[in-house]
Design an enzyme around this catalytic site. Sequence first.
Site, mmCIF file in Angstrom:
data_model
loop_
_atom_site.group_PDB
_atom_site.id
_atom_site.type_symbol
_atom_site.label_atom_id
_atom_site.label_comp_id
_atom_site.label_asym_id
_atom_site.label_seq_id
_atom_site.Cartn_x
_atom_site.Cartn_y
_atom_site.Cartn_z
ATOM 1 N N GLY A 209 0.847 -1.191 0.000
ATOM 2 C CA GLY A 209 0.000 0.000 0.000
ATOM 3 C C GLY A 209 0.878 1.235 0.000
ATOM 4 C CB SER B 166 -1.965 2.956 2.969
ATOM 5 O OG SER B 166 -0.870 2.079 3.104
ATOM 6 N N GLY B 167 -1.343 3.151 6.390
ATOM 7 C CA GLY B 167 -1.581 2.507 7.677
ATOM 8 C C GLY B 167 -0.867 1.174 7.857
ATOM 9 C CE LYS B 168 3.357 0.163 3.400
ATOM 10 N NZ LYS B 168 3.045 1.540 3.014
ATOM 11 C CB SER B 169 4.225 1.482 9.862
ATOM 12 O OG SER B 169 5.120 1.358 8.788
ATOM 13 C CB THR C 223 4.140 6.370 2.181
ATOM 14 O OG1 THR C 223 3.882 7.259 1.111
ATOM 15 C CG2 THR C 223 5.418 5.633 1.922
ATOM 16 C CD GLU D 174 9.215 0.327 3.224
ATOM 17 O OE1 GLU D 174 10.167 0.782 2.575
ATOM 18 O OE2 GLU D 174 8.258 0.987 3.591
#
Lengths: 266, 306
Positions: free
Chosen positions: B39, B43-46, B41, B170
């Site tokens: 997704g 978008s709430g991944k971390s 940056t 990452e």
Amino acid sequence: MNNLVIGQFVPGSGILYRMDPRTKILMTIVYVFLLVFANSWVTYLWSAIFLVAALLLTKQGLGLYWRGIKPILWLILFTVVLQLLFSGGTPVLFQWGAIKVTEPGLINAIYVIVRFVLIVLMSTILTITTPPTAIASAIESLLKPLKAIKVPVAELALMLSIALRFVPLLMGETDKIMKAQKSRGMSLSTGSLMKRAKAVIPLLVPLFVGALQRALDLANAMEVRGFESAEGRTRYRELSYGRDDTLAFVAIAVFAIGFLALSFIK
Amino acid sequence: MVINIEGLDFAYGAGKQTVPVLKNINLTFPEGQITAIIGQTGSGKSTLVQQLNALLKPTAGEVHIGDHTVTNKTKEKALTPIRAEVGMVFQFPESQLFAPTVIEDVMYGPKNFGATDEEAKQAAEKALAKVGFDTSLYDQSPFNLSGGQMRRVALAGVLAMNPQTMVFDEPAAGLDPQGQAELLDLLRTLRDEGKTIVLISHQMEQVLALANQVVVMKDGQVAAHEPVEELFARPQSWFADQHLDLPETIAFQKEMEKQGFVFDHLAKTVDDLAKQLAGQLDSAKLTGQRSDQAGSQAQTGGPHHE
């Protein structure tokens, strides 16, 4: 970590946001200076009224200010305990062995709380309504007379604004490293005092290493963009004195006169 | 160990100034599989992966991590054991190194979770061997190492705790090609050992090569959650909408399909792609006889390579 309100700018609108940062700094200094001489209930009350007026003018929720006070609560408590225990005098209100609480002690303790809270809130109002860069350029402007005695005012101001610029960065970095070490089982809230102090090392070392690296990077970035001296740099936002500032000076003058009058009434 | 997220909402901040980040997330991370999260940056991944080892607690909803359940009300103390089970490798993890020597740094995690010095040392050595770290450098200061070596030490620091599930944010960012390839091998090895792996990545080739299933995040919500083959079978326009790229091999395949080629499966590697293409071209063409119809012929009957 991000709950720290002191030193944080919170966008908003109103007269306090429009005012020249120099005015706000001078007002804060005058206010804090006067407060040191507060010596009676009425003077504290007068100061508190002035503060509440300023608070309301920021149009920020009171919860924000409560969060500003919270981190220093223990400091306030500590001073209060010292005042309570070591003020001496008579009459004694309460005694338990060597511990003695006297009436002057109690009154002093309450004064200390009020003074602390007022000073902290006033500085919080300053930083909440003024972006760090504006504070830095205001300080540079206010210190200008010192150039006459060869004080490198421009350099000092630049150093200050870089330092302020680094605060949120370092806070973000601290948060990140804290999470990484927590993931490796770091716990800052258990164990003896010695153990807890030791537990901070895995946090501090990476933070310092990172900060030094950032400082080097920034120095290089400044050099490659032709930085030679902080002297004579122009500004994106020029400071300007306006009607709001005159109003503010009138307000602080009224406050000061009232304050002095009240402190002589006694 | 299965991780299961039910009806999760998450917002940063408290009181009036909250910033909602995640909205109504329902996900399961199956045991022994690699789940990739992709997704844009922001978008709430971390933020999502930080729920997986309880660095962040949900604002609403529940996160089930093995036998533990984390909700808004879970006490801080109850969270520490979870971190022994779910290892977290942050972006640029080398910034968390602190100890005077490499070996001490790697021992930090195991010791925090109650290992004796001897046990921690063994775990550390095992982890360092796994990331291919040179034995002779164990007593070096981690700050004297190259970036790639520092990354290995940081990875070993998490591996040494031997968590059942590992989350990588990452992990290959900033590594040279060889370092990246070695990292991918490491992830495969870990998966083959039965570990559950969650991987945030911006490199679609990596996702294609490694992941069993993919979660696509958009504006704090799950835009897709499906096996990797299904995901990359979606049309190019869908990926453009998510501001994502297709892996090069698949982008190429899709372009060729527009020219009339038909492939029987998505090409995971260049090698695979070349074999499939060769199957498409008729023998006449390969011997050099130019066939004008070849391009427009929808060839389905060619020999199929696996």
